[in-house]
Write an enzyme that holds these catalytic residues in place. Structure first.
Site, PDB file in Angstrom:
ATOM      1  N   GLY A 100     -11.289 -19.241 -76.239  1.00  0.00           N
ATOM      2  CA  GLY A 100     -12.300 -19.590 -77.220  1.00  0.00           C
ATOM      3  C   GLY A 100     -13.074 -18.413 -77.752  1.00  0.00           C
ATOM      4  N   ARG A 101     -13.016 -17.292 -77.035  1.00  0.00           N
ATOM      5  CA  ARG A 101     -13.703 -16.083 -77.516  1.00  0.00           C
ATOM      6  C   ARG A 101     -12.933 -14.830 -77.101  1.00  0.00           C
ATOM      7  NH1 ARG A 101     -18.837 -14.685 -73.644  1.00  0.00           N
ATOM      8  NH2 ARG A 101     -17.954 -15.307 -71.655  1.00  0.00           N
ATOM      9  N   ASP A 133     -19.490 -20.099 -80.599  1.00  0.00           N
ATOM     10  CA  ASP A 133     -19.467 -19.072 -81.638  1.00  0.00           C
ATOM     11  C   ASP A 133     -18.406 -18.010 -81.400  1.00  0.00           C
ATOM     12  OD1 ASP A 133     -20.558 -17.345 -79.697  1.00  0.00           O
ATOM     13  OD2 ASP A 133     -22.596 -17.589 -80.426  1.00  0.00           O
ATOM     14  N   ARG A 191      -2.478 -18.192 -65.995  1.00  0.00           N
ATOM     15  CA  ARG A 191      -3.411 -18.875 -65.120  1.00  0.00           C
ATOM     16  C   ARG A 191      -2.794 -20.180 -64.630  1.00  0.00           C
ATOM     17  NH1 ARG A 191      -8.493 -17.350 -68.006  1.00  0.00           N
ATOM     18  NH2 ARG A 191      -7.878 -16.121 -69.822  1.00  0.00           N
ATOM     19  N   ASP A 263      -8.578 -22.517 -64.639  1.00  0.00           N
ATOM     20  CA  ASP A 263      -8.270 -21.559 -65.705  1.00  0.00           C
ATOM     21  C   ASP A 263      -8.742 -20.154 -65.350  1.00  0.00           C
ATOM     22  OD1 ASP A 263     -10.701 -23.292 -66.267  1.00  0.00           O
ATOM     23  OD2 ASP A 263     -11.164 -21.582 -67.553  1.00  0.00           O
ATOM     24  N   ASN A 264      -9.425 -20.000 -64.216  1.00  0.00           N
ATOM     25  CA  ASN A 264      -9.812 -18.682 -63.720  1.00  0.00           C
ATOM     26  C   ASN A 264      -9.061 -18.322 -62.440  1.00  0.00           C
ATOM     27  OD1 ASN A 264     -11.662 -18.289 -65.798  1.00  0.00           O
ATOM     28  ND2 ASN A 264     -13.303 -19.308 -64.680  1.00  0.00           N
ATOM     29  N   ASP A 273     -12.313 -13.024 -64.668  1.00  0.00           N
ATOM     30  CA  ASP A 273     -13.473 -13.688 -65.252  1.00  0.00           C
ATOM     31  C   ASP A 273     -14.720 -13.526 -64.397  1.00  0.00           C
ATOM     32  OD1 ASP A 273     -15.183 -14.983 -66.878  1.00  0.00           O
ATOM     33  OD2 ASP A 273     -14.217 -16.924 -66.815  1.00  0.00           O
TER      34      ASP A 273
END
Length: 501
Positions: A100-101, A133, A191, A263-264, A273
């Site tokens: 997402g970023r 964002d 992952r 996911d980590n 992460d």
């Protein structure tokens, strides 16, 4: 949002990119590029890591190099992508997460022939941003740089940090904070969550498993995909073993990951992460630092059990590859998962034995367990305790007396010295051996917090000094004495970490 069909600035300041993941597993990627950067400024760069990747260190500091590291420019031979994955977050399944970023710029082959990913974190929104964002801010990106490099210096498998670039963009978090992008290097970004996505989304699962084998466990590539010695059953075995070893190393250095979602959890066995992460001062299995971990799911002492739970989710994704007969597949997966506890305890107790100077392999179970009980009962500083024990062997009792009452430590010390004698360990030589495996410096939470607050205000001096200290964790220097002390109790009583999203 950056559009894939808009003109992209390209640069050859960083070259040598390949894109095997994007080429071979296209259904798991979306070609994308980073957002424009108003005023990029390099905050920190890892020259040693850059050299190991075969990169021109000076080029990283040029305008074009900084543009690539910020996401504002695309490498001339790169194909940036955002990758798709699912994940169990705090136990709840999210079918679509993804980068997402973040952007995977591509893969580089380092000077030793190892393939690694170069990913940007905080480079702007992607199709997986889920209303966010897509940006990151200076403090959390510098925290990941600092802590990941400290973990590397401690010998813990980890992603590493190549650079942090300030973007000149104000980001709304707790007020407006300065934006930043982290350039992260990883053995890969595969992952458990990547497998969870693939298992529920068509025919990409087996190609993904074969890619993971080729990249991380190439000796398994010749193992048959069916029948005895099934390749995917062996893949599960290897990942279980590596992750058991990894979480044991976290426990040995007092590291709390803080957000151990699937996911980590990497297939490579690297730590990834560094969001709401921290290090314990007082030895406390219930220690939680993350502002979002309200129930203590990811507390320090829970980490091995959570890792095993995450690996069960990984095993579920492989069942159809392990055997077409569900009962047979479940039996194989269950048997493999049942080995986790033994793997973990072996790695943990081997490490604790070494930390106590007893041996490099596990001995003296009761002596070790009783020390842990003693440290927990008195909330003794985890990192400092082992260095203090080495000083005890040298005849200097003050460091240990600061951490433990002498009346509490004396009976255990007598048993420890008896154990050393049984194993033929000379006390002076043992103290030196202990100092080689027990760090003197870790990223103490209060010092990290102080350095990041100053960096957020534009002063990087404290960060630079702390980075120097924690990347030389075993080397005693008189001028670094303040870095050995735990945080004041008033700090610990209110300290929390945040993921920075």
């Amino acid at each position: 949002m950056a559009a894939t069909d808009s003109p992209a600035r390209t640069s050859d300041a960083i070259t040598g990119f390949e894109s095997t993941f994007a080429d071979e597993l296209t259904p798991l990627t979306v070609e994308w590029r980073g957002a424009d950067v108003p005023d990029p400024r390099l905050l920190v760069a890892n020259d040693q890591l850059a050299a190991s990747l075969g990169l021109d260190v000076d080029s990283l500091r040029t305008e074009d190099g900084i543009a690539i590291l910020s996401g504002a420019a695309v490498p001339a031979d790169g194909k940036p992508v955002a990758t798709a994955y699912s994940g169990h977050q705090f136990g709840g399944y999210a079918p679509l997460l993804g980068d997402g970023r973040a952007l995977l710029l591509g893969e580089l082959v380092d000077v030793e022939g190892r393939r690694v990913d170069l990913q940007l974190k905080g480079s702007g929104p992607t199709p997986f941003s889920r209303g966010g964002d897509g940006f990151a801010v200076v403090g959390p990106m510098l925290r990941e740089y600092l802590v990941s490099e400290a973990m590397h210096a401690l010998g813990v498998p980890t992603t590493r940090s190549l650079a942090v670039v300030a973007t000149g963009r104000g980001i709304h978090r707790n007020g407006v904070e300065p934006g930043a992008v982290l350039a992260r290097v990883a053995a890969s970004h595969l992952r458990v969550g990547t497998f969870e996505f693939a298992a529920r989304n068509g025919s990409v699962l087996q190609p993904l498993a074969d890619y993971a084998v080729a990249r991380h466990y190439p000796d398994l590539a010749e193992v048959p995909t069916t029948g005895g010695g099934n390749r995917y059953a062996k893949l599960l075995e290897r990942v279980v073993e590596r992750q058991a070893a990894l979480v044991a190393q976290w426990m040995l250095v007092g590291f709390v990951h803080g957000v151990m979602n699937t996911d980590n959890t990497t297939i490579s066995g690297e730590t990834i992460d560094y969001g709401p992460c921290a290090f314990i001062d007082a030895f406390d299995p219930a220690a939680v630092f993350s502002s979002i971990d309200h129930g203590g799911r990811y507390a320090f002492g829970n980490q091995p059990a959570v890792l095993k739970w995450n690996l069960a989710r990984f095993a579920e994704t492989l069942l159809t590859l392990i055997s077409p007969t569900p009962d047979d597949a479940i039996a194989v997966a269950t048997a493999t998962l049942s080995t986790f506890d033994a793997h973990y305890e072996r790695h943990l107790y081997d490490g604790l034995s070494a930390k106590l100077g007893l041996a490099d392999t596990f001995v003296e179970h009761e002596v070790i367990d009783d020390l842990l009980t003693l440290l927990a009962a008195h909330r003794a500083d985890w990192t400092g305790a082992f260095r203090a024990l080495a000083e005890e062997l040298r005849g200097r009792s003050t460091p240990l007396d600061i951490l433990l009452p002498r009346e509490a430590s004396t009976p255990w010390l007598a048993r420890w010295r008896e154990a050393l004698a049984r194993h033929g360990r000379d006390e002076a030589a043992t103290a030196d051996a202990m100092d080689r495996v027990n760090p003197l410096y870790i990223p103490r939470n209060h010092l990290v917090d102080e350095a990041l607050q100053a960096a957020n205000d534009g002063d990087l001096a404290l960060f630079a000094e702390l980075l120097d200290v924690v990347t030389n964790p075993f080397e005693r220097r008189v001028e670094w004495v303040k870095y050995t002390s735990p945080a004041p109790e008033e700090f610990n009583s209110s300290f929390q970490t945040f993921c920075g999203t």
